[in-house]
Design a protein around this motif. Structure first.
Motif, PDB file in Angstrom:
ATOM      1  N   ARG A 273       0.818  -1.240   0.157  1.00  0.00           N
ATOM      2  CA  ARG A 273       0.002   0.044  -0.047  1.00  0.00           C
ATOM      3  C   ARG A 273       1.003   1.404   0.056  1.00  0.00           C
ATOM      4  N   TRP A 276       3.192   2.854   3.071  1.00  0.00           N
ATOM      5  CA  TRP A 276       3.538   1.930   3.972  1.00  0.00           C
ATOM      6  C   TRP A 276       4.577   1.266   3.548  1.00  0.00           C
ATOM      7  N   SER A 277       5.683   0.987   4.227  1.00  0.00           N
ATOM      8  CA  SER A 277       6.662  -0.099   3.728  1.00  0.00           C
ATOM      9  C   SER A 277       6.958  -0.860   5.088  1.00  0.00           C
ATOM     10  N   VAL A 278       6.469  -2.385   4.600  1.00  0.00           N
ATOM     11  CA  VAL A 278       6.594  -3.427   5.802  1.00  0.00           C
ATOM     12  C   VAL A 278       7.802  -4.372   5.344  1.00  0.00           C
ATOM     13  N   ALA A 287       7.175  -1.875  10.291  1.00  0.00           N
ATOM     14  CA  ALA A 287       6.508  -1.153   9.478  1.00  0.00           C
ATOM     15  C   ALA A 287       7.099   0.354   9.630  1.00  0.00           C
ATOM     16  N   THR A 288       7.038   0.973   8.444  1.00  0.00           N
ATOM     17  CA  THR A 288       7.329   2.409   8.583  1.00  0.00           C
ATOM     18  C   THR A 288       6.674   3.086   7.512  1.00  0.00           C
ATOM     19  N   GLY A 289       6.374   4.445   7.673  1.00  0.00           N
ATOM     20  CA  GLY A 289       5.528   5.282   7.010  1.00  0.00           C
ATOM     21  C   GLY A 289       4.524   5.898   7.638  1.00  0.00           C
ATOM     22  N   ASP A 290       3.606   6.348   6.996  1.00  0.00           N
ATOM     23  CA  ASP A 290       2.360   7.069   7.380  1.00  0.00           C
ATOM     24  C   ASP A 290       1.319   7.042   6.400  1.00  0.00           C
ATOM     25  N   ASP A 295      -4.815   0.659   5.565  1.00  0.00           N
ATOM     26  CA  ASP A 295      -3.661   0.271   4.263  1.00  0.00           C
ATOM     27  C   ASP A 295      -2.588  -0.682   5.121  1.00  0.00           C
ATOM     28  N   LEU A 296      -2.215   0.184   6.357  1.00  0.00           N
ATOM     29  CA  LEU A 296      -1.170  -0.605   7.045  1.00  0.00           C
ATOM     30  C   LEU A 296      -1.528  -2.304   7.204  1.00  0.00           C
ATOM     31  N   ALA A 316       5.264  -1.805  14.466  1.00  0.00           N
ATOM     32  CA  ALA A 316       4.166  -2.266  13.641  1.00  0.00           C
ATOM     33  C   ALA A 316       2.877  -2.433  14.598  1.00  0.00           C
ATOM     34  N   ARG A 319       2.059   1.404  15.460  1.00  0.00           N
ATOM     35  CA  ARG A 319       1.468   2.094  14.331  1.00  0.00           C
ATOM     36  C   ARG A 319      -0.062   1.435  13.904  1.00  0.00           C
TER      37      ARG A 319
END
Length: 321
Positions: A273, A276-278, A287-290, A295-296, A316, A319
């Motif tokens: 998505r 997000w980077s998993v 997990a990183t991102g916003d 979506d996460l 993770a 978040r």
């Protein structure tokens, strides 16, 4: 509406409890979403594992909640259970009914003889949910099954969503008989594919979509039938269950509730998505991102299913919360 999820399929097969309503409380937006499907020309079917109500009663309940429906649009596990009995018994055979009077009426309507007590003539037991099922009814069924009677369970849902929370479902009562008899029943409802296959045929659908809240029944039944599915979080399924789902219980799309049917399929698909980077680090999902929490979850499910790693790292977890 042409770019909505519901427009990508030629029928929508809805679960009821936990998906369209909780007992007497409708899921917000359900009437409007079902009406949108009808206005688009997409056939709608209601497919329920609850064997306690006849199709006419289901229609009355839906209508009372602002979702008018036809009897031909309702497919119940009681109907599926009787199909299994018809295929295996001679006409007129005695069937011990553990369930509601509407289940007994389905048995009688198939040319079989419903009874409530075990006797020498009982050839089968059919068990469906009823709030009035008692120890005495289970005892009669236990005797019949131990004597060799065919045992058909309309469904094996352990719990039943209600406006008050999760209550014991037919599967909990089936478990009691399983323990008492050491026998496994034939299961008529979801996750067996029969209900979905019958509903799709009645709608003339070649590419239907299942919408449901239970991984072990709704989604597993869709997978067994080879049908795409939308998992909704308005009932039983939890984020943790989704991440840990086995291949036979994995949906195609994920949303908060059924109102997502009017959204784009690409926005709902379980997979990578935007934002997000998993990744997998030390056998945990990081997990990183916003961005959107759902979506996460879609991205976490994708990586968990691809790698088999289901443990969430602290970042993770935070978040996702």
């Amino acid at each position: 509406m042409s770019d909505a999820l519901l427009a990508a399929y030629d029928a929508v097969l809805f679960d009821l409890d936990g998906t369209v309503y909780h007992g007497a409380r409708v899921i917000p937006g359900a009437p409007e979403t079902i009406q949108a499907a009808r206005e688009h020309g997409t056939p709608v079917r209601f497919v329920t594992n609850n064997a306690s109500k006849a199709p006419e009663e289901v229609v009355a309940h839906l209508t009372g909640l602002g979702m008018p429906a036809g009897v031909d649009e309702v497919h119940t596990s009681a109907q599926a259970g009787v199909v299994l009995l018809e295929d295996r018994l001679e006409p007129g055979s005695e069937v011990l009914v553990v369930g509601t009077e509407s289940l007994a009426a389905e048995v009688a309507g198939a040319g079989l003889t419903p009874v409530r007590e075990n006797g020498d003539g009982v050839k089968a037991v059919v068990q469906g949910h009823s709030p009035d099922n008692t120890w005495a009814a289970l005892a009669e069924a236990c005797l019949a099954i131990r004597a060799g009677a065919l045992w058909v369970a309309c469904n094996v849902d352990a719990t039943l969503p209600s406006e008050r929370g999760l209550l014991p479902g037919n599967g909990s009562m089936v478990a009691a008989l399983r323990t008492a008899t050491d026998v496994e029943p034939l299961v008529a409802g979801k996750p067996q594919p029969l209900l979905f296959e019958t509903a799709a045929r009645s709608a003339g659908a070649e590419k239907p979509l299942v919408v449901g809240d239970r991984l072990d029944t709704d989604i597993a039944g869709a997978v067994a039938a080879g049908i795409d599915s939308l998992v909704v979080l308005s009932g039983v399924a939890t984020p943790e269950q989704l991440i840990r789902a086995i291949p036979a219980e994995r949906g195609t799309y994920l949303a908060e509730d059924l109102t997502a049917l009017t959204e784009s399929p690409e926005d709902l698909k379980i997979g990578p998505r935007p934002g997000w980077s998993v990744t997998v680090e030390n056998q945990t999902l990081t997990a990183t991102g916003d961005g959107d929490g759902l979506d996460l979850l879609r991205a976490l499910c994708h990586v968990a299913w691809e790698t088999g790693v289901t443990e969430l790292g602290e970042d993770a977890k935070a978040r996702l919360r």
